[in-house]
Design a protein around this motif. Structure first.
Motif, PDB file in Angstrom:
ATOM      1  N   LEU A 226      40.557  37.247  35.465  1.00  0.00           N
ATOM      2  CA  LEU A 226      41.214  38.449  36.349  1.00  0.00           C
ATOM      3  C   LEU A 226      41.813  38.208  37.805  1.00  0.00           C
ATOM      4  CD1 LEU A 226      38.625  40.981  34.945  1.00  0.00           C
ATOM      5  CD2 LEU A 226      41.068  40.799  34.118  1.00  0.00           C
ATOM      6  N   GLY A 227      40.756  37.519  38.491  1.00  0.00           N
ATOM      7  CA  GLY A 227      41.183  37.293  39.911  1.00  0.00           C
ATOM      8  C   GLY A 227      42.395  36.170  39.809  1.00  0.00           C
ATOM      9  N   LEU A 228      42.720  35.319  38.728  1.00  0.00           N
ATOM     10  CA  LEU A 228      43.885  34.368  38.668  1.00  0.00           C
ATOM     11  C   LEU A 228      45.016  35.353  38.528  1.00  0.00           C
ATOM     12  CD1 LEU A 228      44.984  31.760  38.577  1.00  0.00           C
ATOM     13  CD2 LEU A 228      44.689  31.881  36.011  1.00  0.00           C
ATOM     14  N   CYS A 229      44.915  36.330  37.699  1.00  0.00           N
ATOM     15  CA  CYS A 229      46.338  37.178  37.392  1.00  0.00           C
ATOM     16  C   CYS A 229      46.614  37.892  38.823  1.00  0.00           C
ATOM     17  CB  CYS A 229      45.882  38.007  36.441  1.00  0.00           C
ATOM     18  SG  CYS A 229      45.722  37.218  34.616  1.00  0.00           S
ATOM     19  N   VAL A 230      45.438  38.488  39.332  1.00  0.00           N
ATOM     20  CA  VAL A 230      45.616  39.340  40.406  1.00  0.00           C
ATOM     21  C   VAL A 230      46.233  38.542  41.584  1.00  0.00           C
ATOM     22  CG1 VAL A 230      44.466  40.570  42.373  1.00  0.00           C
ATOM     23  CG2 VAL A 230      43.845  40.963  39.960  1.00  0.00           C
ATOM     24  N   GLY A 231      45.749  37.298  41.874  1.00  0.00           N
ATOM     25  CA  GLY A 231      46.260  36.415  42.848  1.00  0.00           C
ATOM     26  C   GLY A 231      47.718  35.961  42.523  1.00  0.00           C
ATOM     27  N   MET A 232      47.829  35.772  41.458  1.00  0.00           N
ATOM     28  CA  MET A 232      49.405  35.188  41.291  1.00  0.00           C
ATOM     29  C   MET A 232      50.333  36.755  41.189  1.00  0.00           C
ATOM     30  SD  MET A 232      49.119  32.493  38.170  1.00  0.00           S
ATOM     31  CE  MET A 232      50.629  31.718  38.488  1.00  0.00           C
ATOM     32  N   PHE A 233      49.979  37.734  40.920  1.00  0.00           N
ATOM     33  CA  PHE A 233      50.792  38.935  41.037  1.00  0.00           C
ATOM     34  C   PHE A 233      51.000  39.263  42.616  1.00  0.00           C
ATOM     35  CE2 PHE A 233      51.230  43.404  41.411  1.00  0.00           C
ATOM     36  CZ  PHE A 233      52.352  43.807  40.491  1.00  0.00           C
ATOM     37  N   ILE A 234      50.156  39.176  43.324  1.00  0.00           N
ATOM     38  CA  ILE A 234      50.244  39.644  44.754  1.00  0.00           C
ATOM     39  C   ILE A 234      51.231  38.672  45.286  1.00  0.00           C
ATOM     40  CG2 ILE A 234      48.504  41.149  44.783  1.00  0.00           C
ATOM     41  CD1 ILE A 234      46.892  39.064  46.283  1.00  0.00           C
ATOM     42  N   VAL A 235      51.401  37.364  45.173  1.00  0.00           N
ATOM     43  CA  VAL A 235      52.154  36.443  45.528  1.00  0.00           C
ATOM     44  C   VAL A 235      53.651  36.609  45.003  1.00  0.00           C
ATOM     45  CG1 VAL A 235      52.697  33.942  45.920  1.00  0.00           C
ATOM     46  CG2 VAL A 235      50.396  34.771  46.051  1.00  0.00           C
ATOM     47  N   PHE A 236      53.636  37.087  43.858  1.00  0.00           N
ATOM     48  CA  PHE A 236      54.993  37.447  43.168  1.00  0.00           C
ATOM     49  C   PHE A 236      55.484  38.664  44.065  1.00  0.00           C
ATOM     50  CE2 PHE A 236      57.224  40.313  40.563  1.00  0.00           C
ATOM     51  CZ  PHE A 236      58.412  39.696  40.208  1.00  0.00           C
ATOM     52  N   PHE A 237      54.641  39.543  44.329  1.00  0.00           N
ATOM     53  CA  PHE A 237      54.980  40.605  45.121  1.00  0.00           C
ATOM     54  C   PHE A 237      55.736  40.283  46.497  1.00  0.00           C
ATOM     55  CE2 PHE A 237      53.424  43.392  48.838  1.00  0.00           C
ATOM     56  CZ  PHE A 237      54.370  44.511  48.530  1.00  0.00           C
ATOM     57  N   ILE A 238      55.124  39.306  47.343  1.00  0.00           N
ATOM     58  CA  ILE A 238      55.538  38.743  48.354  1.00  0.00           C
ATOM     59  C   ILE A 238      56.928  37.999  48.292  1.00  0.00           C
ATOM     60  CG2 ILE A 238      55.271  36.980  50.075  1.00  0.00           C
ATOM     61  CD1 ILE A 238      52.216  37.479  49.844  1.00  0.00           C
ATOM     62  N   PHE A 239      56.905  37.053  47.215  1.00  0.00           N
ATOM     63  CA  PHE A 239      58.077  36.490  46.870  1.00  0.00           C
ATOM     64  C   PHE A 239      59.243  37.398  46.674  1.00  0.00           C
ATOM     65  CE2 PHE A 239      60.857  34.892  43.503  1.00  0.00           C
ATOM     66  CZ  PHE A 239      61.415  33.901  43.894  1.00  0.00           C
ATOM     67  N   ALA A 240      59.178  38.459  45.802  1.00  0.00           N
ATOM     68  CA  ALA A 240      60.121  39.183  45.561  1.00  0.00           C
ATOM     69  C   ALA A 240      60.576  40.072  46.771  1.00  0.00           C
ATOM     70  CB  ALA A 240      59.676  40.329  44.138  1.00  0.00           C
ATOM     71  N   ILE A 351      31.833  41.490  46.854  1.00  0.00           N
ATOM     72  CA  ILE A 351      31.039  42.726  46.867  1.00  0.00           C
ATOM     73  C   ILE A 351      31.318  43.712  45.789  1.00  0.00           C
ATOM     74  CG2 ILE A 351      30.608  44.810  48.304  1.00  0.00           C
ATOM     75  CD1 ILE A 351      31.393  42.917  50.741  1.00  0.00           C
ATOM     76  N   PHE A 352      32.527  43.734  45.492  1.00  0.00           N
ATOM     77  CA  PHE A 352      33.167  44.726  44.395  1.00  0.00           C
ATOM     78  C   PHE A 352      32.560  44.174  42.969  1.00  0.00           C
ATOM     79  CE2 PHE A 352      35.177  46.771  47.406  1.00  0.00           C
ATOM     80  CZ  PHE A 352      36.135  48.046  47.197  1.00  0.00           C
ATOM     81  N   THR A 353      32.625  43.077  43.001  1.00  0.00           N
ATOM     82  CA  THR A 353      31.969  42.280  41.647  1.00  0.00           C
ATOM     83  C   THR A 353      30.646  41.745  41.548  1.00  0.00           C
ATOM     84  OG1 THR A 353      32.770  40.029  42.399  1.00  0.00           O
ATOM     85  CG2 THR A 353      34.180  41.379  41.141  1.00  0.00           C
ATOM     86  N   GLY A 354      29.803  42.526  42.343  1.00  0.00           N
ATOM     87  CA  GLY A 354      28.316  42.468  42.365  1.00  0.00           C
ATOM     88  C   GLY A 354      28.009  41.202  42.692  1.00  0.00           C
ATOM     89  N   GLY A 355      28.504  40.551  43.779  1.00  0.00           N
ATOM     90  CA  GLY A 355      28.066  39.158  44.345  1.00  0.00           C
ATOM     91  C   GLY A 355      28.410  38.034  43.588  1.00  0.00           C
ATOM     92  N   ARG A 356      29.376  38.271  42.418  1.00  0.00           N
ATOM     93  CA  ARG A 356      29.745  37.027  41.638  1.00  0.00           C
ATOM     94  C   ARG A 356      30.865  36.282  42.414  1.00  0.00           C
ATOM     95  NH1 ARG A 356      28.743  41.013  38.043  1.00  0.00           N
ATOM     96  NH2 ARG A 356      31.227  40.993  37.609  1.00  0.00           N
ATOM     97  N   LEU A 357      31.046  35.041  42.094  1.00  0.00           N
ATOM     98  CA  LEU A 357      32.047  34.268  42.750  1.00  0.00           C
ATOM     99  C   LEU A 357      33.390  34.157  41.802  1.00  0.00           C
ATOM    100  CD1 LEU A 357      30.391  31.366  44.783  1.00  0.00           C
ATOM    101  CD2 LEU A 357      31.262  33.673  45.586  1.00  0.00           C
ATOM    102  N   GLY A 358      33.351  34.437  40.740  1.00  0.00           N
ATOM    103  CA  GLY A 358      34.471  34.466  39.732  1.00  0.00           C
ATOM    104  C   GLY A 358      35.782  34.837  40.218  1.00  0.00           C
ATOM    105  N   PHE A 359      35.554  35.863  40.455  1.00  0.00           N
ATOM    106  CA  PHE A 359      37.024  36.734  40.717  1.00  0.00           C
ATOM    107  C   PHE A 359      37.734  36.235  42.237  1.00  0.00           C
ATOM    108  CE2 PHE A 359      39.978  40.009  42.422  1.00  0.00           C
ATOM    109  CZ  PHE A 359      40.592  40.627  41.135  1.00  0.00           C
ATOM    110  N   VAL A 360      36.955  35.748  42.971  1.00  0.00           N
ATOM    111  CA  VAL A 360      37.435  35.436  44.145  1.00  0.00           C
ATOM    112  C   VAL A 360      37.913  33.799  44.030  1.00  0.00           C
ATOM    113  CG1 VAL A 360      35.432  34.353  45.364  1.00  0.00           C
ATOM    114  CG2 VAL A 360      37.110  35.321  46.852  1.00  0.00           C
ATOM    115  N   LEU A 361      37.071  33.168  43.062  1.00  0.00           N
ATOM    116  CA  LEU A 361      37.789  31.975  42.929  1.00  0.00           C
ATOM    117  C   LEU A 361      39.165  31.963  42.395  1.00  0.00           C
ATOM    118  CD1 LEU A 361      34.317  29.960  41.916  1.00  0.00           C
ATOM    119  CD2 LEU A 361      35.790  29.204  43.812  1.00  0.00           C
ATOM    120  N   GLY A 362      39.229  32.747  41.304  1.00  0.00           N
ATOM    121  CA  GLY A 362      40.580  32.820  40.427  1.00  0.00           C
ATOM    122  C   GLY A 362      41.636  33.297  41.444  1.00  0.00           C
ATOM    123  N   TRP A 363      41.394  34.401  42.178  1.00  0.00           N
ATOM    124  CA  TRP A 363      42.246  34.962  43.242  1.00  0.00           C
ATOM    125  C   TRP A 363      42.790  33.857  44.176  1.00  0.00           C
ATOM    126  CZ3 TRP A 363      42.531  40.227  45.661  1.00  0.00           C
ATOM    127  CH2 TRP A 363      43.101  40.266  46.836  1.00  0.00           C
TER     128      TRP A 363
END
Length: 428
Positions: A226-240, A351-363
């Protein structure tokens, strides 16, 4: 401390090795009585020089390992002794943080040197006479790469800038061979970080990597995706946005900046590089530092967990900024502010993911790899060797697109971070 020790070792050993080289060359030259013998003597002297050059490097590497062991031993002794324990039930956060930062710096430096030798082997590069990275291996741009290709901007508003000296279009380009070495050095940095974080958790604190968010369970990998998808999407937003605003112009697709190299191989090494960047930065900062600082603020200052987490996020974001100050364009105020906001966004991921690092690593990985190697934008000044979409930033709009530092120094980064946080809140 480590730098002072290494500097003194260099001062003592380097002159002696240099004198030995000169004596060996002189002796071989004196024993030569003919042109052929002289040539042979020169080769033998060169071999002797090559052998001697490695001695200071080997000793320096040993000195680094010794200093690392001393620091880790001191860390352990201070952290486990009852006399040094604070209200947290362990060593006070300030000396613990100092030990942590010192150990990580030394460990990363050791493994960078070691893994660089692997990169050189993979690239069949035998030209280096030292274990240390050369000036060329540390360069963020290869001026021998002609870019944009001649005639590619003919008939466009950017054509007058193409003949200007230097880097009128800001982007840093290197060969795939160099990116291979960069990736190996970054793997070394990552190994150093993993070692020190593991030592801090397992040996000093009696906890585990899972306690700071590196759980590696099924939920972790869902977060990662999920973090990977969000990270790539917001960069596409910048690019566009930047394309539509005329700040950057699309040049071509599937570009390799050194035409004799393979596109897929270049992309592979960039993927390896950025995977290790994400883990190398997130595990120490948004993992160990964020969790430990928050715990210390609760124990020592009596803050509520929410306030403690926010203060910890502010603190680790400051350290996140310092990591980027040495990058091309990283010391500009716009870059500093945007990186600080990015650090806060990363903390909110945890913080939003309960202290887990998965989302931020993907982002983090999605942000970096898509920005540099999908959309061709500059990522904190990091050089690229290939990209799916090649773009040309407008030379007169540096303050908008961020120049050599890229969007993280431009106008769109804060909006992208906010968009990412909104998506994060919607998901979790």
């Amino acid at each position: 401390l480590a730098q002072v020790i290494w500097a003194h070792v260099i001062q003592v050993l380097a002159p002696e090795a240099d004198n030995d080289m000169k004596r060996a060359a002189h002796k071989e030259s004196q024993n030569s009585t003919s042109g052929k013998a002289s040539k042979k003597a020169g080769k033998q002297a060169a071999k002797k020089i090559a052998e001697d050059v490695g001695v200071p490097d080997a000793v320096l590497l040993g000195a680094r390992v010794f200093v690392l062991l001393v620091v880790l031993s001191g860390f352990y002794v201070f952290a486990t002794g009852d006399i040094f324990k604070s209200v947290e039930g362990k060593l006070h956060i300030f000396p613990r943080l100092m030990f942590f930062l010192m150990a990580q710096a030394i460990a990363s430096d050791i493994f960078v040197v070691v893994l660089l030798q692997v990169g050189r082997r993979l690239c069949a590069d035998s030209s280096a006479t030292s274990y240390q990275p050369t000036k060329e291996e540390m360069a963020s741009h290869d001026p021998s790469i002609a870019w944009p290709p001649p005639g590619s901007l003919t008939g466009t508003e950017l054509e007058p800038f193409a003949s200007k000296h230097g880097q009128p279009f800001f982007l840093n380009h290197v060969t795939g061979r160099q990116r291979c070495k960069d990736a190996c050095m970054r793997i070394g940095m990552n190994i150093g970080s993993l070692l020190v974080v593991w030592f801090s958790c397992q040996v000093v604190d009696g906890s585990s990597l899972a306690s700071i968010g590196l759980t590696l369970d099924a939920r972790f990998f869902v977060d990662l995706g999920l973090g990977l998808c969000v990270g790539m999407f917001i960069v596409f937003f910048i690019f566009a946005t930047e394309v539509l605003a005329g700040w950057i112009h699309v040049l071509k697709f599937f570009e390799v900046f050194k035409e004799s190299e393979s596109f897929s191989v270049c992309i592979f090494w960039d993927v390896v590089f950025h995977l290790n960047v994400a883990l190398n930065e997130e595990l120490p900062l948004r993992g160990w530092m964020l969790h430990n600082l928050a715990g210390a603020f609760v124990a020592h200052l009596g803050f509520t967990p929410v306030v403690a987490l926010l203060l910890a996020a502010l603190t680790e974001s400051f350290f996140f900024v310092t990591l980027h100050l040495g990058s091309p364009g990283g010391s500009k105020m716009s870059s500093i502010l945007n990186i600080f906001v990015g650090g806060m966004a990363g903390s909110l991921n945890v913080i939003f993911t309960g202290g887990r690092l998965g989302f931020v690593l993907g982002w983090h990985f999605g942000w970096n790899i898509s920005m540099g190697n999908v959309f061709g934008l500059s990522t904190s000044g990091i050089p690229i060797s290939a990209t799916f979409i090649s773009i040309v930033p407008h030379p007169l709009k540096e303050s908008r697109h961020g120049g050599v530092f890229g969007p993280e120094g431009g106008l769109m980064a804060p909006a992208a971070y906010c968009l990412g946080i909104v998506l994060l809140a919607m998901i979790y």
